[in-house]
Design a protein around this motif. Sequence first.
Motif, PDB file in Angstrom:
ATOM      1  N   UNK A   1      -4.263  -1.008   9.829  1.00 32.80           N
ATOM      2  CA  UNK A   1      -4.071  -1.907   9.317  1.00 32.80           C
ATOM      3  C   UNK A   1      -5.386  -3.246   9.909  1.00 32.80           C
ATOM      4  N   UNK A   2      -6.286  -3.391   9.492  1.00 34.77           N
ATOM      5  CA  UNK A   2      -7.283  -4.279  10.150  1.00 34.77           C
ATOM      6  C   UNK A   2      -7.070  -5.723  10.452  1.00 34.77           C
ATOM      7  N   UNK A   3      -6.205  -6.042   9.805  1.00 33.06           N
ATOM      8  CA  UNK A   3      -5.548  -7.350   9.838  1.00 33.06           C
ATOM      9  C   UNK A   3      -5.034  -7.561  11.408  1.00 33.06           C
ATOM     10  N   UNK A   4      -4.034  -6.745  11.804  1.00 35.69           N
ATOM     11  CA  UNK A   4      -3.397  -6.544  12.917  1.00 35.69           C
ATOM     12  C   UNK A   4      -3.786  -5.657  14.180  1.00 35.69           C
TER      13      UNK A   4
ATOM     14  N   UNK B   1      -2.521  -5.519   4.030  1.00 34.26           N
ATOM     15  CA  UNK B   1      -1.580  -4.925   4.905  1.00 34.26           C
ATOM     16  C   UNK B   1      -0.965  -3.756   4.406  1.00 34.26           C
ATOM     17  N   UNK B   2      -0.049  -3.118   5.084  1.00 30.79           N
ATOM     18  CA  UNK B   2       0.519  -1.799   4.821  1.00 30.79           C
ATOM     19  C   UNK B   2       2.019  -1.950   4.180  1.00 30.79           C
ATOM     20  N   UNK B   3       2.311  -0.974   3.351  1.00 30.33           N
ATOM     21  CA  UNK B   3       3.635  -0.768   2.598  1.00 30.33           C
ATOM     22  C   UNK B   3       4.153   0.187   2.980  1.00 30.33           C
ATOM     23  N   UNK B   4       5.440   0.060   3.314  1.00 25.54           N
ATOM     24  CA  UNK B   4       6.301   1.418   3.814  1.00 25.54           C
ATOM     25  C   UNK B   4       7.665   1.231   2.826  1.00 25.54           C
ATOM     26  N   UNK B   5       7.938   2.359   2.489  1.00 25.78           N
ATOM     27  CA  UNK B   5       8.904   2.389   1.468  1.00 25.78           C
ATOM     28  C   UNK B   5       9.858   3.491   1.530  1.00 25.78           C
ATOM     29  N   UNK B   6      11.063   3.331   1.072  1.00 21.69           N
ATOM     30  CA  UNK B   6      12.055   4.386   1.057  1.00 21.69           C
ATOM     31  C   UNK B   6      12.245   4.549  -0.397  1.00 21.69           C
TER      32      UNK B   6
ATOM     33  N   UNK C   1       0.478  -9.766   8.267  1.00 19.52           N
ATOM     34  CA  UNK C   1       0.570 -11.022   9.001  1.00 19.52           C
ATOM     35  C   UNK C   1       1.430 -11.161  10.126  1.00 19.52           C
ATOM     36  N   UNK C   2       1.762 -10.048  10.737  1.00 24.06           N
ATOM     37  CA  UNK C   2       2.696  -9.906  11.882  1.00 24.06           C
ATOM     38  C   UNK C   2       4.191 -10.008  11.396  1.00 24.06           C
ATOM     39  N   UNK C   3       4.509  -9.828  10.160  1.00 25.10           N
ATOM     40  CA  UNK C   3       5.739  -9.951   9.700  1.00 25.10           C
ATOM     41  C   UNK C   3       6.284  -8.919   8.908  1.00 25.10           C
TER      42      UNK C   3
END
Length: 965
Positions: free
Chosen positions: A85-88, A137-142, A151-153
């Motif tokens: 993630x190049x933003x964080x 950002x990044x998407x994590x999923x189950x 954005x840090x959240x």
Amino acid sequence: MFRLLVLLGALIYCVVLIGQRAEPQHFTVKDGLPSTTTYSFAVDEKGFIWIGTEAGLVRFDGLQFKVYTTHDGLPDNEVLSLMFDSLTYRLWIITFSNKACYYFDGKFYNGLTDSSLSPVRAEKGEILNGNLQARLGVFLYSQYFIYRCAAGRIDRIAVPVGGIKVVHQEPDSSLDMLMTVRGLGNEKRGSFSYYSPIDSNFSTGKWESGLFFLYRLGSVDVMRKEKGAYQKIASIATPHGKSVTNVISTGGGYMVSILNEGVFWLDSSLRQPLVPVWRGHANNIYLDASANMWIATSNDGVYVLRPTDIENYNLGMVSALAVNRDGRVALGGEDGRLRIMSRHRLSDSMPDMGAAQKDGLVRSIMWSGDDLLYICSAPVWYHTALRRYSLLNFRSSAPKCMISMDGGREIWIGLAASITKFFPSSGTHQEMAVDKRVFAMARHPDGRVFVGGIDGVYVFNGTRLIPAENAVAISGQRITSICFTPDSLMWVSTPSDGICAFDQHGMVGHISTLLYRAYHGAICRRIVADREPGILWTATNGGANRIRYHYRDTIMVEGITPLGLSDGLGSDDVYDIGISDSFVYMGTSVGLSILNKKILSASQHCPIYILSITIDGIDSAIHTAPYVLSHLQNNLKIAYAGVCLPSGADLQYQYRLLGSGNDEWTTTLDRSVDFRSLAPGTYRFEVAAIDKFGNRSPYIAKVSFRIRPAFYTTWWFYLIVMITILVIGFLIIRDRFRRQQQRFEKEQSLHNKIIELEQQALKAQMNPHFIFNCLTAVQHFVNSEDMYSANMYLSNFARLIRKTLDLSGEQYISLGEEIAYLRDYIQMECLRFGDKFTWQIDVAEDLDTFDIRVPPMLLQPIIENAIRHGLRNLEDKAGLLLISFTVRDNTLYCTVDDNGIGRAKAREIKTTMHVEYQSKGMSLTEMRIQAINQISDKKIRMDVKDKYDDNNHPDGTLFILTIEL
């Protein structure tokens, strides 16, 4: 027919595409990978390549691999997916577990070290998945939850229908997702909708460049979203019905990795079949910022296909070549084949030589204007303007080399036992026999011809070979090539020991694989001087080398740039090199490679970073703030790395340590530097990277540190030591002085005690003397039967004796007490001597007789002496005794003035008296005065003056006693 032409065009395009990529680099466990099974790639903000394997996470800096495992904080060693993630600046890691994890600033974070990750998990124990979308950002999923990490959240989104495969955020911030139950669906602010149903016969999918690729078994469907619905626009079959593992967009199309098949090119039109680019078991593919394509495989490590600007022509072996002034290139290969290339296009203008082409390997080619001369294993061919050729037959065989002489009027050819002069204008030749086999020849700028034989370098004088005196260092070695550069240096190559440089006096330089790690290839076949001064090229069995140097009494190598398969050459086996103003032509074992010189001077971004700092053998955290170290922490090891895949092991570094007194840059191939026993001071370490082409990175990695001096070397310590020494010295001196003072005071006290005892003894001597005199007077009264006077005298004597006893025990008494004592004494003497004298005591009015303290009984012996020896013996006049006390200048003046017979007459009388009448009062008084002066600061002085009348007769004595107050 049209479809055939299109297919042919695609194949041609693919060939061009493949030709623009260098030979793949291959990394396995022997290179540092923990496993040959790899899954994924990512690049962080520094340019490091991260590789997910089944045995840990790997960071690659272009040369070395660093492995991280569960011991470093990973939830599981099998790393399936990576997303940076190049933003964080977080590297998200998907492992074979149901836990979320990311890497940031040198540390791994999971649910135990970052509480925000605790809710992120796979509820039913399945593998947690994820994907990255740039700027989102990044998407994590189950199965049933989506976690958006931006954005840090972390925001959690619940999905009513499970089986999430992949998630994509649309421009309106809604989420499109692929699910195993309902196919494609959409979520927007908690509301769910579904697109047209999709059968469940798929594995997964991916959004790429505005299209959705649905991976099926045996094909990949391509869909485009139009008017809120997904429409299938193409379906591409995969080889042997295999599954697609990844699709990435690249210039003009897509790269597709297929399980067990490899990597294929997909045209952007989506109408052409897949064209193979690389064959193998491709688990995944990744394109980095430099367009390098990384291929993850099962059980075969990692392959890297790098783009290159080197043009390659697969023509078979090119054993010799020559470049004309107009840019035409003559290429010679096996079986006497000869080709001409003009403007990088092969020409068919050469005449057909028929069976003559089978006469052997082309050894050397030379242009002479438009004419071309070349030699093979046995014959020598001469072409006139490339239209007519002829075969030259010599008595000697096995030609190896040739040079142009006399402005091209003569061509000298080296053979097995002769040097033959060929005259192009007449087509004739002249053979000159020599006793050596000629392997190489070169013309010195002064016209001399140097010949390389089987056992060294010779000078040909026209009739025979003479050993070159300046090249005796390599006598006995076979010579493969000789070249003269514009600085008149002779460069000579050997088949096993690199190349050597000679000036007129001897060898001035040696370059080999043993001496220079950047130099590739032990067997040097050809040395060629570039048209740019200070640059030399070598053709070797390990590739080509460009050598930059300067010559000042010796050869100083500025840089060596090796070129080989990994850089885009068709082969590492290079036979010959030709140079033009803009291009370098290299004949290899598989064809011709053409390098644009601009590539070598083009600036490339090569970031460099500090990897570790070890202080006295202990690893320290890396930070930008200056390190503050003690004087015992003066042994440092700093490891660094430049991230430049094309240079690999040929990456050089320049470093310096500011503050050490030497600001010069040091060039090295090492990736760490040790500083031992650094002196206290402030330092700044700087390091830069230099790629294999000599381009220096504009970025410099820096680390500052300060070594505090030992406390015993600081100025304040010296000051404290000096003060301590002074204080100790002062205390010692003071103690010694005090001891001396105490010893002196003790001695003085003892001395004073002795003196006091002496005074007491003197006073004890005076008391009997006084008593003796008084008893003598009583005896006189008794003998005279004057009982009244005797009784009165005895009464006064008793009172005086009591007062004498009282005063004799005191060191000092008041002047009034002394005067009262003197009055009693004088009155008693008046009783004794009757009217022999009169007396008077005068005390100054300003004199306080109670405050002034004087030693007792000092004046009594003086007055006694005046009465007994002066006034007693008067016969012709009455005696007069005057006593006075005055004070001047803080001094008490006591005078005793009598008008007696004088001291001279008294001495005469005294000598005639019986011994018992000898007076000792004055001598005892003098001794008392001396004793008092020794122990008292207030000095006493006694002066005696004899008085005379007008006739110079004795007229008495004047005693003056002065006492300092």
